[in-house]
Design a protein around this motif. Structure first.
Motif, PDB file in Angstrom:
ATOM      1  N   GLU A   1       2.795 -18.457  -0.567  1.00  0.00           N
ATOM      2  CA  GLU A   1       1.484 -18.350  -1.351  1.00  0.00           C
ATOM      3  C   GLU A   1       0.489 -19.288  -0.717  1.00  0.00           C
ATOM      4  O   GLU A   1      -0.629 -18.958  -0.608  1.00  0.00           O
ATOM      5  CB  GLU A   1       1.820 -18.693  -2.766  1.00  0.00           C
TER       6      GLU A   1
ATOM      7  N   LEU B   1      -1.065 -17.878   2.371  1.00  0.00           N
ATOM      8  CA  LEU B   1      -1.904 -16.665   2.132  1.00  0.00           C
ATOM      9  C   LEU B   1      -3.111 -17.206   1.614  1.00  0.00           C
ATOM     10  O   LEU B   1      -4.099 -16.600   1.667  1.00  0.00           O
ATOM     11  CB  LEU B   1      -1.159 -15.877   1.205  1.00  0.00           C
TER      12      LEU B   1
ATOM     13  N   GLU C   1       5.054  -9.425   5.574  1.00  0.00           N
ATOM     14  CA  GLU C   1       5.117  -9.929   4.270  1.00  0.00           C
ATOM     15  C   GLU C   1       3.645 -10.432   3.808  1.00  0.00           C
ATOM     16  O   GLU C   1       3.249 -10.447   2.885  1.00  0.00           O
ATOM     17  CB  GLU C   1       6.253 -10.832   3.965  1.00  0.00           C
ATOM     18  N   MET C   2       3.007 -11.232   4.841  1.00  0.00           N
ATOM     19  CA  MET C   2       1.824 -11.942   4.680  1.00  0.00           C
ATOM     20  C   MET C   2       0.670 -10.853   4.468  1.00  0.00           C
ATOM     21  O   MET C   2      -0.132 -10.778   3.702  1.00  0.00           O
ATOM     22  CB  MET C   2       1.366 -12.743   5.861  1.00  0.00           C
TER      23      MET C   2
ATOM     24  N   GLN D   1       1.036  -9.178   0.831  1.00  0.00           N
ATOM     25  CA  GLN D   1       0.613  -9.985  -0.158  1.00  0.00           C
ATOM     26  C   GLN D   1      -0.840 -10.327  -0.128  1.00  0.00           C
ATOM     27  O   GLN D   1      -1.666 -10.119  -1.173  1.00  0.00           O
ATOM     28  CB  GLN D   1       1.251 -11.484   0.136  1.00  0.00           C
TER      29      GLN D   1
ATOM     30  N   LYS E   1      -2.438  -7.340  -1.766  1.00  0.00           N
ATOM     31  CA  LYS E   1      -2.457  -7.394  -3.161  1.00  0.00           C
ATOM     32  C   LYS E   1      -3.637  -8.288  -3.557  1.00  0.00           C
ATOM     33  O   LYS E   1      -4.312  -7.984  -4.601  1.00  0.00           O
ATOM     34  CB  LYS E   1      -1.210  -7.922  -3.542  1.00  0.00           C
ATOM     35  N   ASN E   2      -3.953  -9.441  -2.689  1.00  0.00           N
ATOM     36  CA  ASN E   2      -4.799 -10.371  -3.140  1.00  0.00           C
ATOM     37  C   ASN E   2      -6.185  -9.483  -2.961  1.00  0.00           C
ATOM     38  O   ASN E   2      -7.130  -9.862  -4.096  1.00  0.00           O
ATOM     39  CB  ASN E   2      -4.916 -11.466  -2.199  1.00  0.00           C
TER      40      ASN E   2
END
Length: 659
Positions: A2, A5, A285-286, A289, A292-293
């Motif tokens: 987190e 990101l 995975e980054m 995420q 999504k952000n």
């Protein structure tokens, strides 16, 4: 994760690209018949969906998700619609597109017979299966005037159409009985020849060319004339034909959706120990995420995020470590020098895409269609003549892993004269031939021509048993022929004739053929100027750089071969039939400007070597950042100009009054 990101998103990192270039698709789950669906899409959006590539198929499959129904797309069957390949309406007077000369009882309109031929015996027409191998009649059009030309090789109808469009205007359109008779008189050899009339059965609702197909096994199979097409998402979006009155969900599209791209450099300070920022799973995975952000910030799913790799294949690079006081001193020193340089607009500024700007076009077309599009919209199909261009196209392709046409092709059909000046030839004289029986052969290596006892033969241009040659001296349209009795390969003979005469001999008619035959001793072979070109770029650029995939080129027994770059194989080249439908790459010539400014740096700090290569390189990096901050794009290349002694900076000689 987190924390990393948050830094990336705060910097608007990664690359953001709309994955729906030009079209945005919409699923409508209210069941309608095809006509009702078409009317709805045209009122609310643009039209029913056109699906013209695997990229669109995959996109629709992703959008469908767990919906495993079938849905109408824009393809439908139109029986009995005969039309001319040459579609320019200004070429036809009223009623001329409807002229027909069918044999008694023709056409029979069988579902598989969709192309037409003319018989050289009586001028009657018939409909045939399009993949039969025949010669063809092409046309050269100027305004409403037309000249007909017959081809030498055997081709399917689509291959004949592609050939005629590249070398002439199109396959022959026959507007009246007079033109029909002209064609019959042109055809010396008896038999059937392709003409430009064809039956286009499948059409897209928006009028797009019907080319890409993705049928389910054993489809299409409906014999009803009122047939439309649905994509079956239980079968990976493959197509099925159905009665157009069936009620189904449907897919619309909206065109001209803006596309933008932003590339941002991301700096991640002090990653946790043990974290490998270049681990593919970690990078993926980054991206998840980050998406999504972005969605939480109100951006829709038409955003594509990708990492841009460095030359060594990695995404993240470790910056050079300096102690705090050294870093501050280094940055201060660099900033001071750069302020002087930027204030003087120093260095050399050159477009890094010198002369050419490349454009990917994802609409699938045959090679001749792609060539025509690129020449109309840009400059030509892409010429790939260096590893620099290969790497540029690979970077542009990104996640696109299919192949795309470039401008390279091997024309194994067309014979042409070494002397290419069109003013030397009257109408039809470039087509005069005096081949011996069985010539030219089908051997691909035989690309040059020699004369023996007045007859012509094809032979390898680099023949080991060198031949003599016939040169010509040309004044206006008059030609004098000269025998060269020393032996050479065909290319060597061409070079010799061009240096000492005009060119290798062109033979325009039977009279000239007899003149040359009278000069040549009986039983002795001499090169003449007729040849077939091999690999060439669409824009005429010299062919030298090669980037073939292993075992390529490998196609044999095909009259003309074209080349696509396969981005799944790092942009390496594969050879294909030119009639295949593929995305393609165009290029456009762009203006190139260069500015050279002399830079004066006064009294540098002691110990600073301005000619240190590492120091000069870092200055360029910082200068580029400064220029980008001022609004200049990445098509700027900064370089230092070296002095005769190899150095960039020189100490100025003090004037006497300064001593």
């Amino acid at each position: 994760m987190e924390k990393v990101l948050l830094i990336i998103i705060a910097l608007s990192g990664l690359s953001a690209v709309s994955s729906h270039a030009e079209r945005q698709y919409h699923f409508v789950y209210e069941a309608k018949n095809m006509s009702e669906a078409q009317r709805y899409c045209r009122e609310k959006h643009t039209d029913l969906a056109t699906v013209d590539s695997m990229e669109v198929v995959e996109l629709l499959n992703n959008m469908a998700g767990h919906n495993k129904q079938s849905a109408w797309i824009g393809l439908y069957h139109a029986t009995g619609s005969w039309r001319w390949s040459l579609s320019d309406t200004s070429f036809y007077k009223p009623g001329e597109t409807e002229f027909r000369r069918w044999w008694v009882g023709g056409p029979n309109n069988s579902s598989w017979k969709k192309c037409s031929i003319i018989s050289s015996n009586d001028g009657n027409w018939d409909d045939l299966v399009c993949d039969i191998l025949l010669s063809a009649v092409c046309c050269d059009v100027t305004g409403t005037n037309v000249t007909f030309v017959s081809t030498e090789g055997l081709m399917t109808w689509p291959e004949a159409q592609s050939y005629c469009r590249e070398h002439h205007t199109d396959l022959a359109s026959v507007r009246n009985q007079t033109e029909n008779q002209q064609i019959v008189e042109l055809l010396h050899e008896r038999g059937d020849y392709w003409i430009g009339l064809y039956r286009d059965s499948w059409k897209w609702s928006d009028g797009s060319p019907s080319s890409f197909r993705y049928w389910r096994e054993k489809e299409p199979n409906c014999r009803d004339p009122n047939v439309c097409v649905a994509a079956d998402f239980y079968n990976s979006g493959k197509w099925e034909d159905l009665d157009c009155g069936v009620m189904k969900p449907f897919i619309c599209y909206k065109k001209n959706v803006p596309v933008s791209m932003q590339v941002i450099k991301v700096r991640v300070p002090k990653p946790n120990s043990g974290v490998d920022l270049n681990d593919p799973a970690f990078l993926e995975e980054m991206l998840v995420q980050a998406k999504k952000n972005l969605r939480a910030q109100g951006l829709d799913d038409n955003i594509k995020l990708t990492w841009r790799k460095q030359p060594d294949g990695k995404v993240f690079q470790k910056e050079q470590n300096l102690r705090p006081n050294e870093r501050n001193r280094e940055e201060t020193r660099m900033e001071k020098v750069l302020l002087i340089i930027i204030a003087l607009s120093g260095l050399s500024a050159v477009s890094s895409h010198a002369e050419r700007q490349y454009h990917f076009v994802y609409e699938a077309k045959s090679m001749p269609e792609a060539q025509r599009y690129c020449r109309e919209k840009h400059t030509d199909l892409a010429t790939v003549d260096s590893m620099e261009v290969v790497e540029l196209l690979n970077n542009m392709a990104g996640q696109y892993k299919q192949s795309a046409w470039i401008g390279l092709n091997d024309d194994r059909v067309t014979w042409r004269w070494s002397l290419s000046d069109p003013s030397f030839y009257k109408l039809g004289e470039t087509k005069f031939r005096r081949w011996h029986t069985g010539q030219p052969s089908s051997y691909e290596s035989e690309q040059c021509t020699f004369m023996l006892n007045g007859a012509w033969f094809g032979d390898p241009c680099q023949k080991r048993n060198y031949l003599r040659a016939v040169c010509c001296d040309v004044t206006g349209t008059d030609a004098t022929f000269v025998l060269i009795n020393s032996t050479r390969t065909w290319p060597e003979a061409q070079s010799y004739c061009r240096e000492h005469h005009t060119d290798l001999a062109s033979v325009r008619n039977q009279t000239e053929n007899q003149q040359i035959a009278g000069l040549i001793p009986s039983g002795v072979s001499y090169w003449i100027g007729l040849y077939k070109e091999s690999w060439k770029w669409s824009d005429g650029s010299p062919f030298s750089f090669k980037y073939w995939a292993g075992g390529k080129p490998g196609l044999t027994g095909i009259k003309r071969v074209c080349v696509a770059a396969a981005f799944k194989e790092s942009g390496r080249w594969f050879d294909y039939k030119c009639a295949e439908k593929k995305p393609f790459i165009c290029y456009k010539n762009v203006p190139v400007s260069m500015q050279v400014i002399k830079v004066r740096v006064q009294k540098p700090n002691s110990g600073v070597d301005l000619n240190d290569p590492a120091f000069l390189e870092e200055m360029l990096v910082q200068a580029k950042k400064n220029l980008r901050a001022q609004g200049l794009d990445d098509n700027i290349k900064l370089t230092w100009r070296k002095q005769p002694d190899g150095k960039v900076f020189q100490k100025e000689q003090k004037k006497k009054d300064e001593l």
